[in-house]
Design a protein around this motif. Structure first.
Motif, mmCIF file in Angstrom:
data_model
loop_
_atom_site.group_PDB
_atom_site.id
_atom_site.type_symbol
_atom_site.label_atom_id
_atom_site.label_comp_id
_atom_site.label_asym_id
_atom_site.label_seq_id
_atom_site.Cartn_x
_atom_site.Cartn_y
_atom_site.Cartn_z
ATOM 1 N N GLN A 48 99.391 3.786 169.714
ATOM 2 C CA GLN A 48 100.542 3.300 168.893
ATOM 3 C C GLN A 48 101.144 4.736 168.628
ATOM 4 O OE1 GLN A 48 101.327 0.493 168.443
ATOM 5 N NE2 GLN A 48 99.451 -0.302 168.724
ATOM 6 N N LEU A 77 102.452 -4.102 166.645
ATOM 7 C CA LEU A 77 102.805 -3.772 165.541
ATOM 8 C C LEU A 77 104.059 -2.769 165.435
ATOM 9 C CD1 LEU A 77 99.139 -2.659 164.269
ATOM 10 C CD2 LEU A 77 100.312 -4.903 163.953
ATOM 11 N N PRO A 113 105.533 -7.290 170.303
ATOM 12 C CA PRO A 113 105.028 -7.419 168.958
ATOM 13 C C PRO A 113 105.560 -8.634 168.226
ATOM 14 C CG PRO A 113 107.214 -5.809 169.157
ATOM 15 C CD PRO A 113 106.400 -6.568 170.512
#
Length: 137
Positions: A48, A77, A113
């Motif tokens: 991430q 996310l 996402p």
């Protein structure tokens, strides 16, 4: 039929159907020079970069390459990151990170996402919530 009995019956039926078809076989790596060889696995991580500085990202990628990583999964996310305001998409930074991964020989699995929904969505449409539909018994 009670719920627990129904669940047990379903689990048994699933196990029988899976086990009765013989052993499972993985896809062949034959003809795929970029796949690992017999007995090898892809080595990678879920990464991430959204809260990392450009310098940290460059360092992370160098560490991944040194560690022998061949693949990363990125993007989940990250809805806020890709669309910080309704209809305003910012993909250049993420594209650059994918280019850095490619240059390091690391493949990217792009995870589209969906959750959590971005903050702006809740501010613009206060009644909006992403929920999972529950089945009624």
């Amino acid at each position: 039929m009670t719920s627990s009995f129904r669940e047990l019956t379903l689990a048994c039926a699933l196990a029988i159907s899976v086990l009765s078809h013989g052993p499972a076989h993985a896809q062949s790596a034959e003809g795929r020079t970029d796949w690992p060889g017999p007995g090898q696995l892809f080595v990678g991580t879920c990464y991430q970069p959204v809260d990392r500085s450009p310098e940290q990202i460059t360092r992370d990628i160098a560490l991944m390459k040194r560690a022998g990583f061949k693949v990363v999964r990125m993007g989940d996310l990250s809805w806020d990151y890709f669309e910080p305001a309704e209809g305003r998409f910012e993909l250049e930074t993420f594209d650059g990170i994918m280019d850095e991964m490619h240059a390091a020989g690391i493949k990217v699995i792009l995870d589209i996402p969906g959750q959590p929904a971005p903050t702006w969505l809740h501010h613009e449409y206060p009644g909006t919530d992403i929920v999972t539909q529950l089945l009624e018994e």
